[in-house]
Scaffold this motif. Structure first.
Motif, PDB file in Angstrom:
ATOM      1  N   SER A 150       0.830  -1.201   0.000  1.00  0.00           N
ATOM      2  CA  SER A 150       0.000   0.000   0.000  1.00  0.00           C
ATOM      3  C   SER A 150       0.862   1.247   0.000  1.00  0.00           C
ATOM      4  O   SER A 150       2.053   1.206   0.277  1.00  0.00           O
ATOM      5  N   ASP A 151       0.216   2.354  -0.312  1.00  0.00           N
ATOM      6  CA  ASP A 151       0.851   3.664  -0.281  1.00  0.00           C
ATOM      7  C   ASP A 151       0.100   4.502   0.730  1.00  0.00           C
ATOM      8  O   ASP A 151      -1.099   4.781   0.555  1.00  0.00           O
ATOM      9  N   HIS A 152       0.774   4.881   1.824  1.00  0.00           N
ATOM     10  CA  HIS A 152       0.114   5.601   2.921  1.00  0.00           C
ATOM     11  C   HIS A 152      -1.077   4.807   3.448  1.00  0.00           C
ATOM     12  O   HIS A 152      -2.135   5.358   3.744  1.00  0.00           O
ATOM     13  N   LYS A 163      -3.044   2.840   1.939  1.00  0.00           N
ATOM     14  CA  LYS A 163      -4.150   2.675   0.990  1.00  0.00           C
ATOM     15  C   LYS A 163      -3.693   1.780  -0.168  1.00  0.00           C
ATOM     16  O   LYS A 163      -2.676   2.050  -0.797  1.00  0.00           O
ATOM     17  N   THR A 205      -4.072   0.096  -3.922  1.00  0.00           N
ATOM     18  CA  THR A 205      -4.538   0.562  -5.227  1.00  0.00           C
ATOM     19  C   THR A 205      -5.213  -0.590  -5.966  1.00  0.00           C
ATOM     20  O   THR A 205      -4.958  -1.763  -5.674  1.00  0.00           O
ATOM     21  N   THR A 227      -5.071   8.151   6.945  1.00  0.00           N
ATOM     22  CA  THR A 227      -5.507   8.578   5.624  1.00  0.00           C
ATOM     23  C   THR A 227      -6.907   8.054   5.346  1.00  0.00           C
ATOM     24  O   THR A 227      -7.391   7.140   6.028  1.00  0.00           O
ATOM     25  N   HIS A 230       2.468  11.002   6.778  1.00  0.00           N
ATOM     26  CA  HIS A 230       1.295  10.927   5.895  1.00  0.00           C
ATOM     27  C   HIS A 230       0.514  12.224   6.075  1.00  0.00           C
ATOM     28  O   HIS A 230       0.499  12.803   7.159  1.00  0.00           O
TER      29      HIS A 230
END
Length: 349
Positions: free
Chosen positions: A108-110, A112, A114, A148, A283
């Motif tokens: 994940s990115d931060h 979250k 995709t 986030t 973040h």
């Protein structure tokens, strides 16, 4: 200056008052109380889902684990972010309640995931016949464990990928209200209209004493959830005390007001910290949780003054006063401006 967790804040007086009122006389047990009828009707109305199956449990772990057990089989794998709450903070409860289903962690990115990363993870499973796990539910956390928030478009995109493989989707909404007010959308838009099949709708972190709702938008899951809740020892006999909390929480939009207060408190904290040279954020905070780093000297001033929060990266002990340590800070509905400002002043030194 208590920023350790929104779990640690007080229950709202209206919730306590509702429990006192519910303590009068007698009521049928196990969710057959009249208050639960009102809760069920209000949640269906709030989510624009007249056929939804609605249940209450006392903990977020129970809400998540029993929901996922209802949506999966023991030989399945559940797809979730590397930093998902069900991975980091539930002591293998999903694996326990599912009878052995594993978790497949999606990069994940931060915090979250995709659609592309989810698709890769799904494609990598159910590829070894009887020797490997079968594809199971997709679990999404909103607010994420890093503060986030997934947008409605991001949620929809993830659900679209899951539906392409005929996989159900679960939303861990321990901080559901915080995500909702951050996005400015409706509960329906953040859930079933985006493609979510089941929700853990949190109350404990947002002013309740201890209650979470589980919502299945397709009532076909209702009976299995009821059996699993009972078998898992989470069917309350004196259920009216859960119902009373949730009903007070939903009355006059208290749940939204409290989320706005905690989000606003965190925003004030973030604004103050960003004005201090040398403070950096891991973040970009979207709701009521933030991760920021500053000097060990600043952390020591805070701890000496009695501030409570978690050191996320690094240790308080050390001789290098300039070394940057990262903190996790969570605001709740009762966080005061005075405590926020004092916290910021101590970081500034």
């Amino acid at each position: 200056m208590f920023f350790a967790s929104d779990n640690s804040g007080p229950a709202h007086p209206k919730v306590i008052e509702a429990m006192v009122q519910a303590n009068q006389g007698y009521a049928m047990p196990y969710g057959a109380d009249a208050l639960m009828d009102e809760v069920r009707a209000r949640i269906r109305d709030i989510f624009e889902a007249p056929d939804a199956a609605v249940y209450l449990v006392a903990t977020g772990t129970a809400a998540n684990a029993i929901s996922l057990a209802t949506l999966s089989k023991p030989w399945d794998t559940i797809f979730c972010a590397t930093q998902a709450h069900i991975q980091e903070d539930e002591c293998n409860a999903p694996e326990f309640y599912t009878g052995g289903a594993k978790l497949t962690l999606v990069p994940s990115d931060h915090a979250k995931i995709t659609p592309a990363a989810l698709r890769r993870a799904i494609e990598a499973e159910e590829s070894r016949g009887v020797h490997g796990p079968q594809r199971g539910p997709v679990a999404i956390t909103n607010v994420t464990e890093r503060g986030t928030v997934y947008s409605v478009a991001e949620l929809t995109a993830l659900c679209d990928v899951a539906k392409q493989y005929d996989l159900p989707t679960h939303l861990d909404g321990a901080r559901f209200a915080n995500a909702l007010v951050s996005l400015g959308c409706s509960p329906a838009e953040m859930t079933w209209k985006a493609g979510i099949d089941a929700v853990s709708f949190g109350g404990t972190k947002n002013g309740c004493m201890g209650v979470e709702a589980v919502i299945f938008f397709d009532p076909k899951h209702a009976w299995e959830f009821e059996l699993r809740r009972k078998r898992g020892a989470h069917l309350f006999s004196k259920h009216r005390y859960l119902s009373a909390q949730m009903l007070a929480y939903l009355t006059d939009n208290l749940w939204l007001d409290l989320a706005r207060q905690s989000n606003a408190a965190n925003a004030r904290l973030v604004r103050g910290l960003k004005q201090i040279e040398g403070v950096s954020f891991l973040h970009e905070p979207d709701a009521n949780m933030s991760f920021a780093g500053w000097s060990r000297a600043g952390h020591q001033r805070l701890h000496n003054a009695g501030a409570a929060y978690y050191i996320w990266e690094g240790t308080l002990d050390g001789t290098d006063q300039d070394e940057v340590l990262t903190a996790r800070m969570v605001a709740d509905w009762s966080t005061s401006d005075d405590n926020i400002d004092r916290f910021v002043d101590l970081v500034r030194g």
